[in-house]
Motif scaffolding. Structure first.
Motif, PDB file in Angstrom:
ATOM      1  N   CYS A 111       0.862  -1.185   0.000  1.00 16.04           N
ATOM      2  CA  CYS A 111       0.000   0.000   0.000  1.00 16.04           C
ATOM      3  C   CYS A 111       0.896   1.233   0.000  1.00 16.04           C
ATOM      4  O   CYS A 111       2.082   1.135   0.305  1.00 16.04           O
ATOM      5  CB  CYS A 111      -0.851   0.037   1.268  1.00 16.04           C
ATOM      6  SG  CYS A 111      -2.332  -0.939   1.109  1.00 16.04           S
TER       7      CYS A 111
ATOM      8  N   LEU B 291       0.522  -7.080   4.901  1.00 12.33           N
ATOM      9  CA  LEU B 291       1.164  -5.887   4.340  1.00 12.33           C
ATOM     10  C   LEU B 291       2.676  -5.916   4.491  1.00 12.33           C
ATOM     11  O   LEU B 291       3.190  -6.119   5.587  1.00 12.33           O
ATOM     12  CB  LEU B 291       0.625  -4.629   5.016  1.00 12.33           C
ATOM     13  CG  LEU B 291      -0.809  -4.264   4.666  1.00 12.33           C
ATOM     14  CD1 LEU B 291      -1.235  -3.039   5.436  1.00 12.33           C
ATOM     15  CD2 LEU B 291      -0.975  -4.041   3.174  1.00 12.33           C
TER      16      LEU B 291
ATOM     17  N   ARG C  10      -7.087   2.934  -1.544  1.00 11.42           N
ATOM     18  CA  ARG C  10      -7.058   4.128  -0.687  1.00 11.42           C
ATOM     19  C   ARG C  10      -6.151   5.193  -1.281  1.00 11.42           C
ATOM     20  O   ARG C  10      -5.939   6.250  -0.662  1.00 11.42           O
ATOM     21  CB  ARG C  10      -6.601   3.721   0.736  1.00 11.42           C
ATOM     22  CG  ARG C  10      -7.194   4.642   1.762  1.00 11.42           C
ATOM     23  CD  ARG C  10      -6.971   4.381   3.196  1.00 11.42           C
ATOM     24  NE  ARG C  10      -7.640   5.488   3.889  1.00 11.42           N
ATOM     25  CZ  ARG C  10      -7.335   5.977   5.061  1.00 11.42           C
ATOM     26  NH1 ARG C  10      -6.381   5.421   5.773  1.00 11.42           N
ATOM     27  NH2 ARG C  10      -7.991   7.006   5.569  1.00 11.42           N
TER      28      ARG C  10
ATOM     29  N   CYS D 255      -5.606  -1.664   9.777  1.00 12.00           N
ATOM     30  CA  CYS D 255      -5.858  -2.386   8.528  1.00 12.00           C
ATOM     31  C   CYS D 255      -6.231  -3.845   8.779  1.00 12.00           C
ATOM     32  O   CYS D 255      -5.519  -4.562   9.468  1.00 12.00           O
ATOM     33  CB  CYS D 255      -4.621  -2.338   7.639  1.00 12.00           C
ATOM     34  SG  CYS D 255      -4.856  -3.306   6.150  1.00 12.00           S
TER      35      CYS D 255
ATOM     36  N   GLY E 239      -3.538  -5.200   0.358  1.00  8.70           N
ATOM     37  CA  GLY E 239      -2.811  -4.173  -0.360  1.00  8.70           C
ATOM     38  C   GLY E 239      -3.705  -3.273  -1.239  1.00  8.70           C
ATOM     39  O   GLY E 239      -4.897  -3.164  -1.012  1.00  8.70           O
TER      40      GLY E 239
ATOM     41  N   LEU F 223       0.594   3.614   2.149  1.00  8.87           N
ATOM     42  CA  LEU F 223       0.911   3.719   3.580  1.00  8.87           C
ATOM     43  C   LEU F 223       0.194   2.586   4.292  1.00  8.87           C
ATOM     44  O   LEU F 223      -0.664   1.922   3.716  1.00  8.87           O
ATOM     45  CB  LEU F 223       0.508   5.095   4.136  1.00  8.87           C
ATOM     46  CG  LEU F 223      -0.914   5.621   3.911  1.00  8.87           C
ATOM     47  CD1 LEU F 223      -1.945   4.822   4.672  1.00  8.87           C
ATOM     48  CD2 LEU F 223      -0.994   7.076   4.310  1.00  8.87           C
ATOM     49  N   TYR F 224       0.542   2.383   5.550  1.00  6.78           N
ATOM     50  CA  TYR F 224      -0.086   1.301   6.297  1.00  6.78           C
ATOM     51  C   TYR F 224      -0.945   1.885   7.417  1.00  6.78           C
ATOM     52  O   TYR F 224      -0.424   2.532   8.335  1.00  6.78           O
ATOM     53  CB  TYR F 224       0.973   0.362   6.888  1.00  6.78           C
ATOM     54  CG  TYR F 224       1.843  -0.329   5.841  1.00  6.78           C
ATOM     55  CD1 TYR F 224       1.414  -0.472   4.526  1.00  6.78           C
ATOM     56  CD2 TYR F 224       3.078  -0.838   6.180  1.00  6.78           C
ATOM     57  CE1 TYR F 224       2.200  -1.083   3.576  1.00  6.78           C
ATOM     58  CE2 TYR F 224       3.880  -1.471   5.233  1.00  6.78           C
ATOM     59  CZ  TYR F 224       3.434  -1.583   3.927  1.00  6.78           C
ATOM     60  OH  TYR F 224       4.210  -2.196   2.985  1.00  6.78           O
ATOM     61  N   CYS F 225      -2.241   1.635   7.311  1.00  5.16           N
ATOM     62  CA  CYS F 225      -3.166   2.119   8.340  1.00  5.16           C
ATOM     63  C   CYS F 225      -3.043   1.205   9.555  1.00  5.16           C
ATOM     64  O   CYS F 225      -2.980  -0.019   9.407  1.00  5.16           O
ATOM     65  CB  CYS F 225      -4.594   2.089   7.807  1.00  5.16           C
ATOM     66  SG  CYS F 225      -4.750   2.893   6.201  1.00  5.16           S
TER      67      CYS F 225
END
Ligand code: SF4
Length: 368
Positions: free
Chosen positions: A120, A133, A197, A127, A166, A122-124
């Motif tokens: 991704c 991820l 996203r 998630c 992802g 960014l990594y939430c």
């Protein structure tokens, strides 16, 4: 234009590949955008490897440098609270058990989620797929994508394919073009959805060239993921506009997150802002029982009351369906306005809480 650090020329800042190469990965990188608290520094140290920590410069620049409770910052910067979650699970929806081949998740008969990569922008921190991820085990080589495509090809009841991860827009245009072309060559695949996203976290990815490529593969639908009105920047609005102009309906799936969007005023501002951008609020998810996320979860009763409070107070299509995802599919969570039959009438409740009796036909013989 949204804020950004001084000295970065437009051409660089708006280049999505530069943004990907220049992502925030350490406490030192983060210190260029905010004053990290001791809690954040320790959490990056202790958790950075377990639940990877990555933020695009664009999204980092939206954070409040002084306020650790900033709703943008809380979504992406680790906190020590992630270590206190006895109920959290790695795979609460049992997705691995629902996968006939690697990264193809089938819960419903006619549709699948195809996790085409493990990357991704960014990594939430909340998630659902944090287990995969940035983890090599879940990356998808071309041969593995082909295995997924072969499974779809030999499963004729699949009419709707959601490409997710992802994030599928992390792929190059060429790879995505190839993948969409393959899916389009399967006669029973009627629609392809992209779950991404990037319009929120890296809107520069939505280039004219990408939109021209996507247009070739209609019907394409996009669901994106805005959680807070501060994410509705001019850049994000332009990205959504470019998708809409390419004939792609854009919907939004948010997550109800404690201290971020779990009050009616914030949720209303988010939903109304989305509608102004021609993005339809589609779902708002109850946060899952996912490891390291207890501090984000909101009691379901409170979520129901929040969405009930919006009913009648904004456009109906600005109110997303609040849902709980389970290993057996989504369950709508809502206040019941139906109070039951009274003789020839159905008793219902209006949004203001008043009672209304509506003449209600009796079912004929053999009907329900
Ligand atoms: S963008 Fe979506 S898939 Fe990626 S980390 Fe955030 S929630 Fe997970």
């Amino acid at each position: 234009m949204s804020p950004r650090p001084a000295g970065i020329p437009d051409a660089q800042w708006c280049d999505w590949t530069w943004q990907m190469r220049s992502r925030v990965r350490t406490a030192e990188d983060l210190a260029r955008y905010v004053d990290p608290t001791e809690d954040e520094r320790r959490a990056i140290e202790l958790l950075g490897e377990r639940f990877h920590f990555v933020i695009t410069p664009y999204y980092a620049a939206l954070m409040d440098p002084k306020d650790p409770e900033c709703p943008i910052r809380r979504q992406v910067v680790p906190r020590l609270a992630e270590l206190h979650d006895p109920a959290g699970m790695a795979d609460p929806l049992d997705e691995v058990a629902h996968s006939p081949v690697k990264n193809v998740i089938r819960v419903y008969r006619d549709r699948i989620a195809f996790c085409v990569n493990n990357e991704c922008a960014l990594y939430c921190r909340f998630c659902l797929r944090k287990r995969m991820l940035g983890d090599e085990e879940w990356s998808m080589k071309k041969g593995e994508l082909e295995e997924g495509l072969a499974w779809i090809r030999r499963t004729p009841e699949i009419r709707d394919v959601l490409l997710t991860g992802g994030d599928p827009l992390v792929f190059s245009d060429e790879r995505l073009d190839w993948l969409l072309g393959e899916l389009r060559s399967i006669p029973h695949v009627e629609i392809v959805r992209l779950g991404t996203r990037l319009p929120v976290t890296l809107p520069f990815r939505v280039t004219d060239a990408l939109c021209r490529m996507l247009e070739k593969h209609h019907p394409i639908w996009v669901n994106t993921h805005f959680n807070h009105p501060r994410e509705l920047t001019p850049e994000a609005a332009s990205a959504c506009d470019r998708l809409s102009r390419a004939g792609i309906p854009v919907g939004n799936q948010s997550v109800l997150l404690r201290g971020i969007n779990d009050d009616a005023e914030t949720m209303k501002a988010l939903c109304e802002g989305l509608v102004r951008m021609r993005v339809r609020p589609y779902y708002c998810y109850q946060a899952q029982l996912l490891e390291g996320t207890a501090h984000f979860r909101v009691p379901i009763e409170r979520g129901i009351e929040l969405f009930r409070s919006l009913r009648g107070r904004t456009s109906g299509f600005a109110i997303p369906l609040y849902v709980l995802d389970t290993p057996h599919g989504k369950v709508p969570l809502m206040h019941s306005y139906l109070k039951g039959r009274e003789g020839d009438h159905m008793l219902v409740e209006t949004y203001e809480g008043a009672a209304w009796r509506e003449l209600n036909p009796r079912a004929g013989k053999g009907e329900l």
